[in-house]
Design a protein around this motif. Structure first.
Motif, PDB file in Angstrom:
ATOM      1  N   GLY A  91      54.132  -4.332  34.989  1.00  0.00           N
ATOM      2  CA  GLY A  91      55.161  -5.081  34.279  1.00  0.00           C
ATOM      3  C   GLY A  91      54.716  -5.654  32.944  1.00  0.00           C
ATOM      4  O   GLY A  91      53.538  -5.647  32.582  1.00  0.00           O
ATOM      5  N   ARG A  92      55.705  -6.143  32.204  1.00  0.00           N
ATOM      6  CA  ARG A  92      55.478  -6.585  30.828  1.00  0.00           C
ATOM      7  C   ARG A  92      54.539  -7.783  30.743  1.00  0.00           C
ATOM      8  O   ARG A  92      53.622  -7.812  29.914  1.00  0.00           O
ATOM      9  N   LYS A  93      54.730  -8.794  31.593  1.00  0.00           N
ATOM     10  CA  LYS A  93      53.872  -9.978  31.518  1.00  0.00           C
ATOM     11  C   LYS A  93      52.420  -9.623  31.800  1.00  0.00           C
ATOM     12  O   LYS A  93      51.505 -10.169  31.175  1.00  0.00           O
ATOM     13  N   LYS A 114      41.351  -0.282  22.282  1.00  0.00           N
ATOM     14  CA  LYS A 114      42.703   0.220  22.455  1.00  0.00           C
ATOM     15  C   LYS A 114      43.125  -0.005  23.899  1.00  0.00           C
ATOM     16  O   LYS A 114      42.348   0.197  24.828  1.00  0.00           O
ATOM     17  N   LEU A 115      44.367  -0.426  24.071  1.00  0.00           N
ATOM     18  CA  LEU A 115      44.886  -0.668  25.411  1.00  0.00           C
ATOM     19  C   LEU A 115      46.046   0.287  25.679  1.00  0.00           C
ATOM     20  O   LEU A 115      47.026   0.305  24.932  1.00  0.00           O
ATOM     21  N   ILE A 116      45.903   1.084  26.727  1.00  0.00           N
ATOM     22  CA  ILE A 116      46.940   2.039  27.084  1.00  0.00           C
ATOM     23  C   ILE A 116      47.347   1.823  28.540  1.00  0.00           C
ATOM     24  O   ILE A 116      46.599   1.245  29.315  1.00  0.00           O
ATOM     25  N   LEU A 149      58.339   0.328  27.815  1.00  0.00           N
ATOM     26  CA  LEU A 149      57.948  -1.018  28.215  1.00  0.00           C
ATOM     27  C   LEU A 149      56.544  -1.349  27.712  1.00  0.00           C
ATOM     28  O   LEU A 149      56.282  -2.474  27.263  1.00  0.00           O
ATOM     29  N   ALA A 150      55.640  -0.377  27.778  1.00  0.00           N
ATOM     30  CA  ALA A 150      54.283  -0.590  27.273  1.00  0.00           C
ATOM     31  C   ALA A 150      54.300  -0.882  25.776  1.00  0.00           C
ATOM     32  O   ALA A 150      53.583  -1.772  25.294  1.00  0.00           O
ATOM     33  N   LEU A 155      51.199  -2.657  23.576  1.00  0.00           N
ATOM     34  CA  LEU A 155      50.103  -1.727  23.849  1.00  0.00           C
ATOM     35  C   LEU A 155      50.048  -0.601  22.822  1.00  0.00           C
ATOM     36  O   LEU A 155      51.024  -0.344  22.114  1.00  0.00           O
ATOM     37  N   ASP A 156      48.912   0.064  22.770  1.00  0.00           N
ATOM     38  CA  ASP A 156      48.682   1.114  21.782  1.00  0.00           C
ATOM     39  C   ASP A 156      49.207   2.470  22.217  1.00  0.00           C
ATOM     40  O   ASP A 156      49.409   3.355  21.385  1.00  0.00           O
ATOM     41  N   GLY A 157      49.386   2.668  23.527  1.00  0.00           N
ATOM     42  CA  GLY A 157      49.823   3.971  23.989  1.00  0.00           C
ATOM     43  C   GLY A 157      49.855   4.030  25.499  1.00  0.00           C
ATOM     44  O   GLY A 157      49.796   3.001  26.182  1.00  0.00           O
TER      45      GLY A 157
END
Length: 237
Positions: A91-93, A114-116, A149-150, A155-157
């Motif tokens: 989820g988003r949070k 980077k956060l995927i 949503l990511a 987020l980067d990907g």
């Protein structure tokens, strides 16, 4: 950096892993460290790879309550990995907390990893999604919705099958990173993957990066196989 071919370092016997890494000692390779290897070796495997000049994708697929994920990411960010991931299903949070943790934990003047987000595993097919996970939507719709949503979460990907990359780019834009496992040569066995493609097909579909494991690590000549697959990935032939 150039779109990477990421080698999944799923070799858990230290002697075999050291022999494999020795073959790559003259190149700077993007390496994926998964759960089993990280839980076995801990931060020292990251330190070794970074010392040897490699890029590191830490593939732990975090999925927990936002506070726990945020605190974990703060710790992991101090390792100065290049990329790390979570499950979009958190989820988003949770994804926003992961991003905040990475920012808070990185060393001064160091770039944030980077956060995927994982959308659906490449071992998941429509039957499993419907019958076991009780998600009635088409898998492509689920993947694109999780990807959107990511992106909204900063987020980067995402991680997805290459087969969903065109739809993800349609929804999230061409600059949104798409990292695609499930890469095999035509001559390779599928193993436990369901939605697989070749490096050439992944390039055609627009993947930003591909993850290759057993095709390289279980090859008679891992380095030569790496070079062949890298050429196919970069040149599309």
């Amino acid at each position: 950096m150039q779109r990477p071919l990421i080698v999944a370092l799923d070799v858990h016997q230290k002697e075999a892993r050291d022999r494999l890494l020795e073959t790559f000692k003259h190149d700077s390779i993007y390496m994926k460290v998964g759960m089993e290897l990280y839980y076995q070796e801990g931060p020292r495997i990251i330190e070794q790879l970074k010392k040897d000049g490699h890029h590191v994708f830490l593939d732990l697929k975090l999925h927990d309550i936002p506070n726990t994920v945020g605190r974990a990411m703060k710790v992991l960010s101090s390792l100065e990995v290049d990329m790390i991931n979570v499950h979009a299903a958190g989820g988003r949070k949770m994804m926003e907390a992961a991003l905040e943790g990475l920012e808070a934990g990185k060393p001064a003047n160091a770039p944030r990893p980077k956060l995927i987000a994982v959308t659906q595993l490449t071992s998941t097919d429509q039957e499993m999604l419907t019958d076991e996970l009780l998600i009635k939507e088409e898998i492509a719709h689920v993947v694109s919705t999780y990807a959107a949503l990511a992106k909204k979460s900063g987020l980067d990907g995402v991680v997805s099958s290459a087969l969903e990359v065109p739809l993800i780019h349609e929804v999230c834009g061409e600059d949104f990173l798409t990292v695609t496992p499930g890469i095999r040569r035509l001559s390779d066995a599928k193993g436990d993957q369901k939605r697989i493609v070749t490096p050439m097909k992944a390039k055609e579909l627009g993947s930003w990066g591909i993850v290759v494991g057993r095709s390289i690590t279980e090859s008679i000549d891992p380095y030569q196989t790496y070079l062949e697959m890298k050429k196919e990935w970069e040149e599309g032939k």
